[in-house]
Design a protein around this motif. Structure first.
Motif, PDB file in Angstrom:
ATOM      1  N   GLU A 113       0.904  -1.497   0.354  1.00 32.85           N
ATOM      2  CA  GLU A 113      -0.316   0.362  -0.633  1.00 32.85           C
ATOM      3  C   GLU A 113       1.202   1.349   0.513  1.00 32.85           C
ATOM      4  N   SER A 114       0.966   2.325  -0.793  1.00 34.96           N
ATOM      5  CA  SER A 114       1.202   3.521  -0.406  1.00 34.96           C
ATOM      6  C   SER A 114       1.441   4.013  -0.221  1.00 34.96           C
ATOM      7  N   GLN A 115       0.380   4.718   1.313  1.00 36.68           N
ATOM      8  CA  GLN A 115       0.008   5.601   2.169  1.00 36.68           C
ATOM      9  C   GLN A 115       1.229   4.691   3.494  1.00 36.68           C
ATOM     10  N   LEU A 116       1.655   2.920   3.122  1.00 39.74           N
ATOM     11  CA  LEU A 116       2.367   3.211   4.299  1.00 39.74           C
ATOM     12  C   LEU A 116       3.508   3.755   4.016  1.00 39.74           C
ATOM     13  N   SER A 117       4.700   3.547   3.025  1.00 36.01           N
ATOM     14  CA  SER A 117       5.271   3.952   2.334  1.00 36.01           C
ATOM     15  C   SER A 117       5.367   5.568   2.508  1.00 36.01           C
ATOM     16  N   LEU A 118       4.194   6.527   2.610  1.00 32.81           N
ATOM     17  CA  LEU A 118       4.275   7.546   2.585  1.00 32.81           C
ATOM     18  C   LEU A 118       4.163   8.551   3.762  1.00 32.81           C
ATOM     19  N   ARG A 119       4.147   6.985   5.434  1.00 25.83           N
ATOM     20  CA  ARG A 119       4.131   7.448   6.320  1.00 25.83           C
ATOM     21  C   ARG A 119       6.096   7.346   6.933  1.00 25.83           C
ATOM     22  N   ASN A 120       6.286   7.217   6.309  1.00 27.17           N
ATOM     23  CA  ASN A 120       8.027   6.595   6.481  1.00 27.17           C
ATOM     24  C   ASN A 120       8.574   7.886   6.430  1.00 27.17           C
ATOM     25  N   LEU A 121       8.621   9.474   6.567  1.00 29.23           N
ATOM     26  CA  LEU A 121       9.585  10.396   5.412  1.00 29.23           C
ATOM     27  C   LEU A 121      10.480  10.955   6.165  1.00 29.23           C
ATOM     28  N   ASP A 122      11.556  11.206   5.609  1.00 31.85           N
ATOM     29  CA  ASP A 122      12.695  11.406   5.951  1.00 31.85           C
ATOM     30  C   ASP A 122      13.434  12.643   5.023  1.00 31.85           C
ATOM     31  N   PRO A 123      13.636  13.747   4.954  1.00 27.81           N
ATOM     32  CA  PRO A 123      13.499  14.766   3.940  1.00 27.81           C
ATOM     33  C   PRO A 123      15.692  14.140   3.192  1.00 27.81           C
ATOM     34  N   SER A 124      16.498  14.087   4.242  1.00 27.63           N
ATOM     35  CA  SER A 124      17.660  13.661   3.888  1.00 27.63           C
ATOM     36  C   SER A 124      17.949  12.238   3.469  1.00 27.63           C
ATOM     37  N   LEU A 125      16.727  11.296   3.634  1.00 27.48           N
ATOM     38  CA  LEU A 125      16.814   9.916   2.827  1.00 27.48           C
ATOM     39  C   LEU A 125      16.257  10.337   1.537  1.00 27.48           C
ATOM     40  N   LEU A 126      15.272  11.226   1.103  1.00 26.09           N
ATOM     41  CA  LEU A 126      14.821  11.875  -0.326  1.00 26.09           C
ATOM     42  C   LEU A 126      15.591  12.303  -0.912  1.00 26.09           C
ATOM     43  N   MET A 127      16.365  13.076   0.015  1.00 23.87           N
ATOM     44  CA  MET A 127      17.527  14.401  -0.679  1.00 23.87           C
ATOM     45  C   MET A 127      18.562  13.870  -1.758  1.00 23.87           C
ATOM     46  N   TYR A 174      10.940  22.537   1.976  1.00 30.15           N
ATOM     47  CA  TYR A 174      10.179  22.156   2.723  1.00 30.15           C
ATOM     48  C   TYR A 174       9.237  22.974   3.754  1.00 30.15           C
ATOM     49  N   HIS A 175       7.858  23.420   3.564  1.00 30.69           N
ATOM     50  CA  HIS A 175       6.894  24.219   4.426  1.00 30.69           C
ATOM     51  C   HIS A 175       6.586  23.361   5.095  1.00 30.69           C
ATOM     52  N   ASP A 176       6.618  22.260   5.246  1.00 26.76           N
ATOM     53  CA  ASP A 176       6.564  21.505   6.688  1.00 26.76           C
ATOM     54  C   ASP A 176       7.681  20.551   7.399  1.00 26.76           C
ATOM     55  N   VAL A 177       9.189  20.575   7.557  1.00 26.00           N
ATOM     56  CA  VAL A 177       9.831  20.402   8.011  1.00 26.00           C
ATOM     57  C   VAL A 177       9.802  21.302   8.722  1.00 26.00           C
ATOM     58  N   THR A 178      11.116  20.637   9.727  1.00 28.93           N
ATOM     59  CA  THR A 178      12.024  21.535  10.496  1.00 28.93           C
ATOM     60  C   THR A 178      13.104  22.123  10.721  1.00 28.93           C
ATOM     61  N   ARG A 179      13.139  23.092  10.931  1.00 34.40           N
ATOM     62  CA  ARG A 179      13.914  24.551  10.239  1.00 34.40           C
ATOM     63  C   ARG A 179      15.357  24.475   9.397  1.00 34.40           C
ATOM     64  N   GLY A 180      16.010  23.036  10.594  1.00 35.30           N
ATOM     65  CA  GLY A 180      17.101  22.049  10.096  1.00 35.30           C
ATOM     66  C   GLY A 180      17.330  21.297   8.825  1.00 35.30           C
ATOM     67  N   GLN A 181      16.329  20.705   8.440  1.00 36.95           N
ATOM     68  CA  GLN A 181      16.425  20.534   7.195  1.00 36.95           C
ATOM     69  C   GLN A 181      15.078  20.437   6.146  1.00 36.95           C
ATOM     70  N   ALA A 182      15.308  21.446   6.232  1.00 37.41           N
ATOM     71  CA  ALA A 182      13.944  22.822   5.856  1.00 37.41           C
ATOM     72  C   ALA A 182      14.651  23.058   3.887  1.00 37.41           C
ATOM     73  N   LYS A 183      15.043  23.298   3.909  1.00 35.61           N
ATOM     74  CA  LYS A 183      16.124  23.741   2.277  1.00 35.61           C
ATOM     75  C   LYS A 183      17.383  22.877   2.329  1.00 35.61           C
ATOM     76  N   TRP A 184      17.524  22.963   0.858  1.00 36.19           N
ATOM     77  CA  TRP A 184      18.543  21.745  -0.116  1.00 36.19           C
ATOM     78  C   TRP A 184      18.538  22.524  -0.678  1.00 36.19           C
ATOM     79  N   TRP A 185      19.977  22.467  -1.054  1.00 37.53           N
ATOM     80  CA  TRP A 185      20.274  22.377  -2.526  1.00 37.53           C
ATOM     81  C   TRP A 185      20.742  21.119  -3.493  1.00 37.53           C
ATOM     82  N   LEU A 186      20.280  21.498  -4.775  1.00 39.49           N
ATOM     83  CA  LEU A 186      20.998  20.881  -5.899  1.00 39.49           C
ATOM     84  C   LEU A 186      21.659  21.270  -6.761  1.00 39.49           C
TER      85      LEU A 186
END
Length: 237
Positions: free
Chosen positions: A104-118, A141-153
């Motif tokens: 189920e896709s929604q199960l995967s979307l419970r495991n959100l991790d900005p550092s791993l995604l980026m 990312y406007h819903d992520v804590t300040r320390g992990q909200a901004k990323w640059w590629l």
């Protein structure tokens, strides 16, 4: 293999004793995806402790699935798959395809991790559709804590060895494209559950910057290797 294993001569049981220990499959996934150094493995596995990662790497080396090499230039260790380790590629890829197709896709979307995604986006990004000049894309990312909200590629095709870089701190470059969204939406796009266009249409994704980067984002954005796998619903689900 430990004495507390399955105690069966069946090759499936014997292989499970090697591969079913916690984190082992994911360490092999990282090595198959190109990670070679300890810190690279940590970035792809942010929740594993350094001590446990060292232990698992030692076990994999003892089993003959990886080799440990010292880089002659830096003096730091690196890891590479042996023939036996590389032969696990279709096994692990099949496991990923099965998980994407049937779970189920929604199960995967419970495991959100900005550092791993980026990190995953960084190593899967396709520079081909991008201009030859250096490109900087900032993700907010406007819903992520300040320390992990901004990323640059940062993409630089001229850098053959490292064409894509990922920064958590402002590199000081002029930004060519701003990507403003929430972490769940970006994760769903990466997984292939939805597209850049559908997220734009729903207002959950906002792009500001170079038009040629906006129109080609679906092509250059680093998606999951399983993103094209069609989802299926189990019988009775």
């Amino acid at each position: 293999m430990s004495a507390s294993g399955y105690g069966q001569f069946c090759p499936v049981a014997m292989a499970s004793e090697v591969l079913a220990t916690r984190w082992t499959i994911l360490i092999l996934r990282e090595l198959l995806c190109g990670s070679r150094r300890f810190n690279e493995l940590r970035r792809g596995l942010p929740r594993i402790s350094p001590a446990l990662l060292s232990k698992r790497l030692g076990e994999l080396e003892e089993l003959g699935l990886i080799n440990r090499r010292i880089d002659v230039r830096s003096g730091s260790p690196g890891y590479e798959l042996t023939e036996a380790g590389e032969e696990l590629r279709p096994v692990i890829m099949s496991l990923g395809r099965w998980g994407h197709r049937w779970l189920e896709s929604q199960l995967s979307l419970r495991n959100l991790d900005p550092s791993l995604l980026m990190w995953d986006m960084r190593r899967n990004l396709n520079p081909a559709p991008l201009p030859s000049r250096r490109i900087t894309v900032q993700f907010l990312y406007h819903d992520v804590t300040r320390g992990q909200a901004k990323w640059w590629l940062i993409v630089d095709k001229a850098d053959v060895e490292n064409p894509v870089d990922l920064c958590m701190l402002d590199p000081g470059n002029e930004v060519d494209l701003y990507v403003v969204t929430d972490l769940r939406t970006m994760t769903a796009i990466w997984m292939g559950i939805e597209t850049v266009q559908s997220a734009l249409a729903s207002g959950r994704l906002d792009l500001v910057g170079a038009p040629e980067l906006q129109t080609t984002m679906q092509a250059w954005l680093g998606l999951s290797p399983f993103a094209d796998e069609p989802k299926r619903v189990p019988a009775g689900g």
